[in-house]
Design an enzyme around this catalytic site. Sequence first.
Site, mmCIF file in Angstrom:
data_model
loop_
_atom_site.group_PDB
_atom_site.id
_atom_site.type_symbol
_atom_site.label_atom_id
_atom_site.label_comp_id
_atom_site.label_asym_id
_atom_site.label_seq_id
_atom_site.Cartn_x
_atom_site.Cartn_y
_atom_site.Cartn_z
ATOM 1 N N ASP A 93 0.860 -1.181 0.000
ATOM 2 C CA ASP A 93 0.000 0.000 0.000
ATOM 3 C C ASP A 93 0.902 1.238 0.000
ATOM 4 O O ASP A 93 2.133 1.131 0.032
ATOM 5 C CB ASP A 93 -0.973 -0.030 1.181
ATOM 6 C CG ASP A 93 -0.260 -0.020 2.520
ATOM 7 O OD1 ASP A 93 0.971 0.198 2.558
ATOM 8 O OD2 ASP A 93 -0.935 -0.226 3.539
ATOM 9 N N SER A 94 0.296 2.417 -0.025
ATOM 10 C CA SER A 94 1.092 3.641 -0.148
ATOM 11 C C SER A 94 1.490 4.217 1.202
ATOM 12 O O SER A 94 2.287 5.147 1.270
ATOM 13 C CB SER A 94 0.278 4.700 -0.884
ATOM 14 O OG SER A 94 -0.800 5.125 -0.056
ATOM 15 N N GLY A 95 0.926 3.677 2.272
ATOM 16 C CA GLY A 95 1.198 4.214 3.600
ATOM 17 C C GLY A 95 0.175 5.236 4.063
ATOM 18 O O GLY A 95 0.078 5.524 5.252
ATOM 19 N N GLY A 96 -0.579 5.779 3.123
ATOM 20 C CA GLY A 96 -1.502 6.863 3.462
ATOM 21 C C GLY A 96 -2.550 6.456 4.488
ATOM 22 O O GLY A 96 -2.820 7.191 5.443
ATOM 23 N N TYR A 97 -3.132 5.290 4.303
ATOM 24 C CA TYR A 97 -4.209 4.848 5.194
ATOM 25 C C TYR A 97 -3.714 4.737 6.635
ATOM 26 O O TYR A 97 -4.357 5.208 7.572
ATOM 27 C CB TYR A 97 -4.768 3.509 4.711
ATOM 28 C CG TYR A 97 -5.870 2.964 5.579
ATOM 29 C CD1 TYR A 97 -7.173 3.432 5.448
ATOM 30 C CD2 TYR A 97 -5.609 1.981 6.525
ATOM 31 C CE1 TYR A 97 -8.191 2.933 6.253
ATOM 32 C CE2 TYR A 97 -6.626 1.480 7.330
ATOM 33 C CZ TYR A 97 -7.906 1.950 7.191
ATOM 34 O OH TYR A 97 -8.909 1.461 7.989
ATOM 35 N N ASP A 147 -3.056 8.167 -1.541
ATOM 36 C CA ASP A 147 -4.367 8.810 -1.594
ATOM 37 C C ASP A 147 -4.801 9.155 -0.185
ATOM 38 O O ASP A 147 -4.142 8.767 0.794
ATOM 39 C CB ASP A 147 -5.411 7.890 -2.255
ATOM 40 C CG ASP A 147 -5.729 6.671 -1.399
ATOM 41 O OD1 ASP A 147 -4.913 6.317 -0.519
ATOM 42 O OD2 ASP A 147 -6.783 6.055 -1.605
ATOM 43 N N GLN A 192 -11.798 6.728 -4.963
ATOM 44 C CA GLN A 192 -12.424 7.183 -3.718
ATOM 45 C C GLN A 192 -13.829 7.704 -4.052
ATOM 46 O O GLN A 192 -14.380 7.330 -5.084
ATOM 47 C CB GLN A 192 -11.548 8.260 -3.046
ATOM 48 C CG GLN A 192 -10.229 7.717 -2.475
ATOM 49 C CD GLN A 192 -10.412 6.878 -1.214
ATOM 50 O OE1 GLN A 192 -11.482 6.868 -0.594
ATOM 51 N NE2 GLN A 192 -9.370 6.109 -0.859
ATOM 52 N N GLY A 219 -11.551 3.411 0.503
ATOM 53 C CA GLY A 219 -12.536 4.160 1.278
ATOM 54 C C GLY A 219 -13.782 3.373 1.624
ATOM 55 O O GLY A 219 -14.801 3.948 2.004
ATOM 56 N N ASP A 269 -7.392 -7.910 0.199
ATOM 57 C CA ASP A 269 -6.484 -8.120 1.327
ATOM 58 C C ASP A 269 -7.272 -7.813 2.580
ATOM 59 O O ASP A 269 -8.199 -6.999 2.562
ATOM 60 C CB ASP A 269 -5.275 -7.174 1.276
ATOM 61 C CG ASP A 269 -5.640 -5.797 1.799
ATOM 62 O OD1 ASP A 269 -6.307 -5.034 1.075
ATOM 63 O OD2 ASP A 269 -5.291 -5.481 2.949
#
Lengths: 378, 378
Positions: A93-97, A147, A192, A219, A269
């Site tokens: 993942d991008s880390g954002g969450y 995101d 999103q 989201g 996932d």
Amino acid sequence: MTKDFTFRLLARDGAARRGEIATPRGPIRTPAFMPVGTAATVKAMFPETVEATGADIILGNTYHLMLRPGAERVARLGGLHRFMHWEKPILTDSGGYQVMSLSKLRKITEEGVAFQSHIDGSRHMLTPERAVEIQCLLGSDIQMVLDECTPFPATRDEAKRSLDLSMRWAARCKTAFAEMSKPGQALFGIVQGSTYPDLRKESAGALVEIGFPGYAIGGLAVGEGHETMVEMVGITTQFLPEDKPRYLMGVGTPQDLIAAIGQGVDMFDCVMPTRSGRHGQAFTWAGRCNLRNSQYAEDETPLDAESSCPAAQYSRAYLHHLVKSGEMLGAMLLSWANIHFYQELMARARTAIEVGEFDDFSKEMGRRYGDTGPKGSE
Amino acid sequence: MTKDFTFRLLARDGAARRGEIATPRGPIRTPAFMPVGTAATVKAMFPETVEATGADIILGNTYHLMLRPGAERVARLGGLHRFMHWEKPILTDSGGYQVMSLSKLRKITEEGVAFQSHIDGSRHMLTPERAVEIQCLLGSDIQMVLDECTPFPATRDEAKRSLDLSMRWAARCKTAFAEMSKPGQALFGIVQGSTYPDLRKESAGALVEIGFPGYAIGGLAVGEGHETMVEMVGITTQFLPEDKPRYLMGVGTPQDLIAAIGQGVDMFDCVMPTRSGRHGQAFTWAGRCNLRNSQYAEDETPLDAESSCPAAQYSRAYLHHLVKSGEMLGAMLLSWANIHFYQELMARARTAIEVGEFDDFSKEMGRRYGDTGPKGSE
């Protein structure tokens, strides 16, 4: 083995799809469930065991790995695959969450998100460019754009503002990825739009305009409930190209997965099988099973007679004892049995689609697992 | 496979012995190290993995098992072997040692020891007869007499009084065992006597008088230090029959084991390899290794290149990361590697005795492991 990242559809049954992603590190049969290997380990499992359950790909968390052991360190040690003894594909993942859910004092600007580590309070900045750079340092095969996972509930204005930022970040990620990635790696966009159908359509359209080899649906599974989640998935997939894989992030229960496959989703996932396993909860072909329950104290039957997983052959009485005693072996066996169950669930779904019996399979699973959300039948 | 419990010596080298115990559940090659499976699990290890390290026998703790899940419950579930998926021999202690170290409000009388569970405060009574009954309910292959592990330090009078009680209990255990046990099971006596040579001699003589198929040496590794421990072992073994196995309880470091083998000991158990593994400590052929140490953060070399254990092939950098992150996989890999090391240590000791090179092997291990006690080199 292929040098490129490609996707082809092998069969359809209604909106459900049976496909295969080819990558330089091996194929990914879809629908696919990706076990979560947060901190470079699928918790309480040996990598060989994860592979033996039938997993073609696992997920790593950029947020955790950038903080410990650090992306540059992983790169110096030969990349995430080598570091964690997993040679098949890895999606990150991008880390954002997790910046938003785990870190302290985070602040979002147009540039990116500044935050403090939940481990040691150190300050970090995650921009779209840095998110891609970290994923390239890790050597991730499928990377995700940075995101903002729009909080739930959100007003339409909040959802729209959040979505617009995510779309600008998606474009920046694509540019950075083009500069930094290796052949055969892929970057997925993330749709999103909260629970607003028109915003979901707008987000999907904007991403397709930018162009990605795969699309995620973000989201969701953030409190909106099973029905709304499935509805939003169905609305979103109709605006996504048929010839690209679709990934529903962070979902979910067996029923969630089956319902989303029925809406045309290819990849999933979720921490549920491993986290549940560490808390004494098992997924079996007869439904959920809470091994803490004293009814199992002298139950000599195996955890799941229908499963081919070695861990599922242990008696419920023994697993009850291990869970009650807080023994690590309880977490080890139940995590293993649960990941095996999720992989077997995907294998049966793939077969059902191939033979055109996905609807029957879906109904049968509904009978076995009455639950329709994370808290479902418990 | 034999129906009886027998022991034969295959080779000697000085006082060191190479032998084999035959049991209905399979042979035990001596010198033997028994991994500790306290609560019906060798912590953080699958039973198949324990077997794959070369263990011929494991140990179960009567105190823990009588409290949870309970001896009668284990019996109803088919016995401890079936319950925990371990078909090879199991040795159980009598529970006496842990009553004294773990329980609350214990009180020793001629009859036995009354105590309260450390888990739920429930009241229990452990007598020599009940200790044997519990071990028979568990289905233990090698059982231990109930004794009092004389606290250290003890005056000569204290040690003598304690010893006399233990000898009376040993005789009661033998009577109870004759009534309750199955063919092929064995009951071992336990030599006490603290650090008093004449009391060690007296205790050994009293037990031999009663007559047992094997003899344990108890009351050591309780704070007396490596030198005194080895001295007491040497004094004790000379008063034990040559044709019966000798078991040094709760010992110890690799150097402790090698020194005790040199004094004629055949069997060992210790939580050290598994407990150390859960705390980030590894035993390797190059000595001890504390994986928490930051010097390993980017050390790509395998944990132990000289080991054939799959767990020892993981990089020190990865193990460092797992240990620092508190990931279960760290405990799983290090427990595995450590148990494998202890089994390999026994295998090399057996070979060294067979070829008459035990003294060289002992010196070589001294060079690798300078430590002489539980706290040794750390």
